[in-house]
Design a protein around this motif. Sequence first.
Motif, PDB file in Angstrom:
ATOM      1  N   SER A 115     -15.406   6.407   2.851  1.00 59.76           N
ATOM      2  CA  SER A 115     -14.047   6.356   3.396  1.00 59.76           C
ATOM      3  C   SER A 115     -13.920   7.218   4.647  1.00 59.76           C
ATOM      4  N   ASP A 171      -7.012  -1.110   5.222  1.00 58.61           N
ATOM      5  CA  ASP A 171      -7.471  -2.154   4.313  1.00 58.61           C
ATOM      6  C   ASP A 171      -8.949  -2.079   4.004  1.00 58.61           C
ATOM      7  N   ASN A 172      -9.423  -0.884   4.083  1.00 53.65           N
ATOM      8  CA  ASN A 172     -10.826  -0.664   3.799  1.00 53.65           C
ATOM      9  C   ASN A 172     -10.999  -0.625   2.291  1.00 53.65           C
ATOM     10  N   LYS A 173     -11.684  -1.639   1.769  1.00 53.32           N
ATOM     11  CA  LYS A 173     -11.836  -1.678   0.319  1.00 53.32           C
ATOM     12  C   LYS A 173     -13.235  -1.197  -0.053  1.00 53.32           C
ATOM     13  N   LYS A 214      -8.895   1.291  -2.537  1.00 57.35           N
ATOM     14  CA  LYS A 214      -8.293   0.702  -1.349  1.00 57.35           C
ATOM     15  C   LYS A 214      -7.867   1.838  -0.431  1.00 57.35           C
ATOM     16  N   SER A 215      -8.555   1.893   0.667  1.00 54.63           N
ATOM     17  CA  SER A 215      -8.291   2.990   1.584  1.00 54.63           C
ATOM     18  C   SER A 215      -7.413   2.504   2.721  1.00 54.63           C
ATOM     19  N   HIS A 230      -5.642   3.564  -5.035  1.00 55.07           N
ATOM     20  CA  HIS A 230      -5.307   3.747  -3.623  1.00 55.07           C
ATOM     21  C   HIS A 230      -5.803   5.095  -3.139  1.00 55.07           C
ATOM     22  N   THR A 287      -7.444  -1.232  -9.093  1.00 61.28           N
ATOM     23  CA  THR A 287      -7.481  -0.711  -7.739  1.00 61.28           C
ATOM     24  C   THR A 287      -6.877   0.686  -7.687  1.00 61.28           C
ATOM     25  N   ASP A 341       0.817  -1.206   0.000  1.00 61.51           N
ATOM     26  CA  ASP A 341       0.000   0.000   0.000  1.00 61.51           C
ATOM     27  C   ASP A 341       0.853   1.259   0.000  1.00 61.51           C
ATOM     28  N   THR A 360     -11.979  -0.881  -7.461  1.00 65.82           N
ATOM     29  CA  THR A 360     -11.893  -0.898  -6.009  1.00 65.82           C
ATOM     30  C   THR A 360     -11.045   0.276  -5.541  1.00 65.82           C
TER      31      THR A 360
END
Lengths: 139, 491
Positions: free
Chosen positions: B69, B45-47, B41-42, B103, B101, A25, B39
């Motif tokens: 979010s 791991d908040n998707k 992805k926050s 981010h 995805t 990430d 998706t």
Amino acid sequence: MSAKVPRNFRLLEELEKGEKGQGSDACSLGLDDGNDIMMTNWNGTILGPPHSVHENRIYSVKLHCDEQYPDVPPTVQFLSRINLPCVSQEDGKVDPTKLQCLGNWKREYTMETVLLELRRFMASGNNKKLPQPPEGSTF
Amino acid sequence: MSSSETPKDAPPPEQPAPVESSSSVAAADESKEEEISFTVKSIADNKIPITVNRFISVADLKQKLAEPSSIPADRQRLIYSGRVLKDDQTLDNYKIQNGHTVHLVKGAASTASAARGAVGGSSASTSGAGAAGGSTGTSGATNPPQQLPSMAAGTGMNPLSRYANHIPLPSADMFGPDGGMGPPPNPEQMLSMMEQPEVRASMNALLQNPALLESLIQSNPMLQSMGPEVRNMMQSEEFRRMMTDPAIFRQMTQMQRMLGVGPFGGGLGGAGGAGAFPAPGVTDQTPAEQQNQQQQAGNETTGTGAAGAPPINPFAALFNPFGAATQTPRAPSGAGSPGSPPPNPFMLFNPAIFGQQQPPAGQTQTQTPGSGGEQTGAAPTGGAAAGSQQQPPNPFNPFLPPGGGGGAGMDLNQLQNMMQLLGMGPGGAGGLGGFGAPATPVDNRPPEERYAEQLRQLNDMGFFDFDRNVAALRRSGGSVQGAIEYLLSGP
């Protein structure tokens, strides 16, 4: 590693990883030009490591994978201004001799490895305290 | 973004109007079916799965993401394929595709972000002010960025802080002074903690998080120096299992102790460690001239190694060489240990205890294993004795007088006493009953199978009479030492 993965397979793998967000990430990676079948030029971002002057910053880098990649490391150039010992203050190029993972490149390393290592480098020792140029400035 | 400035640098489909209606009358007109699902992805791991029109602007996307979010639009940073998405671009410009995805990270709501976003030309200061003033009712408007406490601004980036509210975070000292990779401060405590499913689950979750791994690596110079490979290693399934499986953990502690590096194992010097820890290959090195019976026993050894071992020694199933290694020292050292259940970590102390126990065999039962280990640690000679005591099973030294090494002064009665105290009955029921080892189910396996390892060792030492060996092992509760004593004293 038993079989050598050819360049384009490797890069496709890395591309997919970047687009689907399967990697770390803390960094992101993608092709600069989606139509470039040679997959030479890449963009990357590094999230500044926490508890350092880089925290909350997003650094953009350019990576160039020539034909010999991954036998030779990609060249890396910062787009965002950053004050870091391995980064040239003229053009943002990363000096491969000053970053361990580029200097001792291994074939298994990926561009993500490089980004994460850069990030680690930012967070190490004195580097996390170096005064930084204003956020958002570019080379 | 603010309604005052969007028109000049936004592409036509973007609507300056409030979010609800923005996505969007104009855009919908142009291409209804140009929906993309991807998706976001926050942090934590908040998707967030989202389906939007590919021609909406990044700014609009941020507005949509503000709620799921819980990050105000002006603090969102979207990153895709190595690029920071600029507010005035459409998703199509970045060629975001189905299944990909994006981010999302939380940045400081500073003017810098606006500067980055503002390709259109408005100066950083004005657009920043504009964003704050004109944002559609999000908290950004009421919260001037400069007044945000730096801690709050940082929370988005600290991989640990994201867990603060979600799962009970193990206390910092659990990781030890060196970031968690060294020997744990107190294995017993650690063990009992790891037995709890919640702890295991949260460990698992923690280890699954690349960002956390990252900071773990960062905080530990040892890991740092290991270079990038360590990251791969730590991300692997195997490693996670090793970190979270209490059984494996136990095995690791055991091995540490055997090698003399455990917290209590200081006294087991190098020599002791080596003695108690035959080379992994040992099982394969049966001398060829041994009798058939020996062969048979050897075969059975492998049989139990495969079938019988898993409950006894989880490591054996995972890594065979280790399995062989841990098996070998265990069997001779553990009075009555072959049948004893894995959940008894105290048995692991045996090599150390052994050294301590010999002289006052009768009292050993009351001695707690912990103190036994500590004493060994305190008195290095005891440790050394334990080490040399383990020599007899060494196949290279088959004719060493029984009890030779360190046990010179040992007398048979004492030993048998001890054997009886430690490992009772054919099942070797969990010895050391003094502190509540769980009862072992009765072992119904035939003796040649149950004692395969010990029989093999006895054979190595030159005791070839199968029936006598079995009888002796029965008497000794599975202890090779005891069996030898019995065989030599010969009824």
